[in-house]
Structures are given as structure tokens and as C-alpha cells.
Design a protein around this motif. Structure first.
Motif, PDB file in Angstrom:
ATOM      1  N   ALA A 107      36.967 -41.046  22.977  1.00 26.99           N
ATOM      2  CA  ALA A 107      36.174 -40.817  21.911  1.00 26.99           C
ATOM      3  C   ALA A 107      35.517 -40.897  21.508  1.00 26.99           C
ATOM      4  N   PHE A 108      34.918 -42.612  22.038  1.00 25.73           N
ATOM      5  CA  PHE A 108      33.742 -43.156  22.444  1.00 25.73           C
ATOM      6  C   PHE A 108      32.599 -42.383  21.905  1.00 25.73           C
ATOM      7  N   VAL A 109      32.756 -41.703  23.107  1.00 18.71           N
ATOM      8  CA  VAL A 109      31.602 -41.009  23.714  1.00 18.71           C
ATOM      9  C   VAL A 109      31.368 -39.560  22.731  1.00 18.71           C
ATOM     10  N   TRP A 110      32.542 -39.149  22.367  1.00 14.25           N
ATOM     11  CA  TRP A 110      32.412 -38.082  21.045  1.00 14.25           C
ATOM     12  C   TRP A 110      31.733 -37.907  20.532  1.00 14.25           C
ATOM     13  N   PHE A 111      31.985 -39.146  19.940  1.00 18.78           N
ATOM     14  CA  PHE A 111      31.046 -39.808  18.228  1.00 18.78           C
ATOM     15  C   PHE A 111      30.545 -40.012  18.205  1.00 18.78           C
ATOM     16  N   SER A 112      29.522 -40.683  19.297  1.00 24.83           N
ATOM     17  CA  SER A 112      28.421 -41.132  19.478  1.00 24.83           C
ATOM     18  C   SER A 112      27.142 -39.947  20.340  1.00 24.83           C
ATOM     19  N   VAL A 113      27.906 -38.743  19.826  1.00 22.58           N
ATOM     20  CA  VAL A 113      26.055 -37.923  20.951  1.00 22.58           C
ATOM     21  C   VAL A 113      26.329 -37.064  19.469  1.00 22.58           C
ATOM     22  N   PRO A 114      25.238 -36.492  19.256  1.00 30.34           N
ATOM     23  CA  PRO A 114      24.945 -34.780  18.336  1.00 30.34           C
ATOM     24  C   PRO A 114      26.185 -34.394  18.661  1.00 30.34           C
ATOM     25  N   ILE A 115      26.887 -33.108  17.479  1.00 25.28           N
ATOM     26  CA  ILE A 115      27.927 -32.609  18.047  1.00 25.28           C
ATOM     27  C   ILE A 115      27.569 -31.797  18.570  1.00 25.28           C
ATOM     28  N   GLU A 116      26.168 -31.051  18.597  1.00 29.06           N
ATOM     29  CA  GLU A 116      25.557 -29.740  19.986  1.00 29.06           C
ATOM     30  C   GLU A 116      26.294 -30.506  20.718  1.00 29.06           C
ATOM     31  N   GLU A 117      25.550 -31.101  21.245  1.00 26.08           N
ATOM     32  CA  GLU A 117      26.242 -31.295  22.212  1.00 26.08           C
ATOM     33  C   GLU A 117      28.053 -32.627  22.914  1.00 26.08           C
ATOM     34  N   ARG A 118      28.926 -32.312  22.180  1.00 25.92           N
ATOM     35  CA  ARG A 118      30.071 -32.927  22.515  1.00 25.92           C
ATOM     36  C   ARG A 118      31.148 -31.526  23.106  1.00 25.92           C
ATOM     37  N   MET A 119      31.330 -30.051  23.077  1.00 28.84           N
ATOM     38  CA  MET A 119      31.353 -29.087  23.261  1.00 28.84           C
ATOM     39  C   MET A 119      30.598 -29.334  24.959  1.00 28.84           C
ATOM     40  N   PRO A 120      29.623 -29.308  24.829  1.00 21.22           N
ATOM     41  CA  PRO A 120      29.185 -29.334  26.843  1.00 21.22           C
ATOM     42  C   PRO A 120      29.694 -30.240  27.287  1.00 21.22           C
ATOM     43  N   LEU A 121      29.829 -31.202  26.839  1.00 19.52           N
ATOM     44  CA  LEU A 121      30.831 -33.274  28.022  1.00 19.52           C
ATOM     45  C   LEU A 121      32.475 -32.698  27.464  1.00 19.52           C
ATOM     46  N   LEU A 122      32.791 -31.830  26.266  1.00 13.63           N
ATOM     47  CA  LEU A 122      34.123 -31.270  26.741  1.00 13.63           C
ATOM     48  C   LEU A 122      34.597 -30.317  27.769  1.00 13.63           C
ATOM     49  N   MET A 123      34.185 -29.445  27.930  1.00 15.13           N
ATOM     50  CA  MET A 123      33.851 -28.769  29.081  1.00 15.13           C
ATOM     51  C   MET A 123      33.558 -28.105  29.814  1.00 15.13           C
ATOM     52  N   GLY A 124      32.680 -28.749  30.488  1.00 12.09           N
ATOM     53  CA  GLY A 124      31.753 -29.577  31.371  1.00 12.09           C
ATOM     54  C   GLY A 124      30.984 -28.107  32.453  1.00 12.09           C
ATOM     55  N   GLN A 125      31.570 -27.853  33.467  1.00  8.52           N
ATOM     56  CA  GLN A 125      31.144 -26.512  34.113  1.00  8.52           C
ATOM     57  C   GLN A 125      32.255 -26.155  35.125  1.00  8.52           C
ATOM     58  N   SER A 126      33.399 -26.610  35.021  1.00  9.46           N
ATOM     59  CA  SER A 126      34.557 -26.195  35.758  1.00  9.46           C
ATOM     60  C   SER A 126      36.161 -26.336  34.890  1.00  9.46           C
ATOM     61  N   TRP A 127      35.849 -26.365  33.515  1.00 11.63           N
ATOM     62  CA  TRP A 127      36.890 -26.697  33.027  1.00 11.63           C
ATOM     63  C   TRP A 127      38.922 -25.581  33.090  1.00 11.63           C
ATOM     64  N   ARG A 128      37.993 -24.300  34.108  1.00 13.42           N
ATOM     65  CA  ARG A 128      38.475 -23.294  33.941  1.00 13.42           C
ATOM     66  C   ARG A 128      39.432 -23.248  35.035  1.00 13.42           C
TER      67      ARG A 128
END
Length: 213
Positions: A107-128
Motif C-alpha cells: 500500500a505504501f509503494v502503491w500510493f507513493s508512485v504515479p498512477i501510470e506506474e501502479r499497474m506494472p508494479l502489480l502485474m509484473g511480467q509473470s502474474w499469469r
């Protein structure tokens, strides 16, 4: 045979059970299954190529240690649930606190980065494949722990099964972490926790069916 005679006969054959028989049996089950998880790691996935370098990064150790803490707490919980009349006490908090910690960090990281960077941080490259891979790594420990529990005496099979799943999921996630390239807290908070939750839910479902007396 009269009831009193039967009681006397049973009492005459009483054998003291070692105090740590449950923890020893479950511990041996985990130790026996862990090499199989590593065989899956090396055979199907492989170590991350920069593992030595990654060991100097704090988030790598967060990724390895938070599921290990869950596994350790689950081990304490499952060996308590394997013995009739033994209370869980607060052992389950040891599994909850690491999850709350990684969620708080995410949550700290999520709200400390710009909105456009949030989904890449969440999904990464291997979420599937992340949660499924953790479950795959956890399967040997899950099966071995259930076999050990069947030789013990859990009176709350759903809880015992869930604890066995948490133990297996924590171990599986820590093993998978040696392959996984992801290091962001939001990714770990969602996909690693989901991967651990799968064997927990499976254990809760299978416990009443496989662990009942």
C-alpha cells in the motif's frame, strides 16, 4: 467382558507417547518433501540467472522470508492441531502478521508512485503463472504433511488441513522465489499471497474428507 475389565486391560497396555512426536513426524514429512520441490524448481523453472546479485537486494529477502515466516507459524499451528485437546493459542497470528506486513508495504509503494506506474508494479511480467507455480512447488509438502497428519489425531480437520496448506504454501513460495524475477511489493502482496492461499483453501476443503477419524 465387563467394562471395568476392558478399562483395566487397555490401561495395562498404555505406552507413553513422546512429547514431540507430532512435531517430529510433521518435520520429517516436510524435510522428505522439500527436495521434491527443489527438483521441480530445477527441472521445470531453474534459478534466476542473477541470483547471487539479487541476494544483496533487500526486497529479494522480503520475498523469500515473508512466506517462510508463514510456513514457520503454520508448522507450529499444524502440530498443535494434530494433537487432541491442544489449544492453537496465538500461533495463527504468526501467519497473519507477515501477510499484513507485505500488504502494508504494498500500500505504501502503491500510493507513493504515479498512477501510470501502479499497474506494472502489480502485474509484473509473470502474474499469469505466479500463483499456479507456487501451488506446484507446494504440492509435495502439502501431500507429505497430509500423510503425516493422517497418522496423528487432529480433531479439527478443516483447520488442520488449512494449516497444512499454509505450511506447504509458505514453503512453495520461498522455493519459487529463487526463480521469480519480480521484486515489487504490490506483486508479492497479490500474487504470492494468492499462491499461498490456494493450498490453504484446498487444505480446508480436503481436511474433513481425508483427516477425519
Amino acid at each position: 467382558m465387563k467394562t471395568d475389565d476392558l478399562v483395566s486391560l487397555l490401561a495395562a497396555g498404555e505406552v507413553a507417547v513422546p512429547r514431540r512426536s507430532a512435531s517430529g513426524r510433521i518435520g520429517l514429512a516436510v524435510l522428505a518433501a522439500l527436495p521434491v520441490s527443489f527438483v521441480i524448481l530445477f527441472g521445470e523453472y531453474g534459478l534466476r540467472p542473477d541470483l547471487v546479485q539479487a541476494m544483496f537486494w533487500p526486497m529479494f529477502w522480503v520475498k523469500v522470508l515473508f512466506p517462510l515466516c508463514i510456513a514457520a507459524a503454520a508448522f507450529v499451528t499444524v502440530q498443535r492441531l494434530a494433537r487432541p485437546g491442544v489449544r492453537m493459542r496465538h500461533a495463527w497470528w504468526g501467519g497473519v502478521l507477515p501477510v499484513l506486513g507485505i500488504w502494508g508495504l504494498a500500500a505504501f509503494v502503491w500510493f507513493s508512485v504515479p498512477i501510470e506506474e501502479r499497474m506494472p508494479l502489480l502485474m509484473g511480467q509473470s502474474w499469469r503463472i505466479c500463483a499456479l507455480s507456487i501451488g506446484f512447488m507446494a504440492l509435495p509438502v502439502f501431500a507429505a504433511t497430509f500423510v503425516a497428519l493422517r497418522g496423528l489425531a487432529p480433531t479439527r480437520p478443516a483447520l488442520a488441513g488449512a494449516a497444512a496448506g499454509a505450511l506447504a504454501g509458505g514453503v512453495g513460495a520461498s522455493v519459487y522465489a529463487l526463480h521469480c524475477m519480480e521484486l515489487t511489493a504490490p506483486f508479492l502482496a497479490v500474487w504470492y499471497v494468492s499462491g499461498i492461499a490456494v493450498p490453504v483453501l484446498l487444505g480446508a476443503v480436503l481436511g474433513p474428507r481425508l483427516l477425519r477419524w
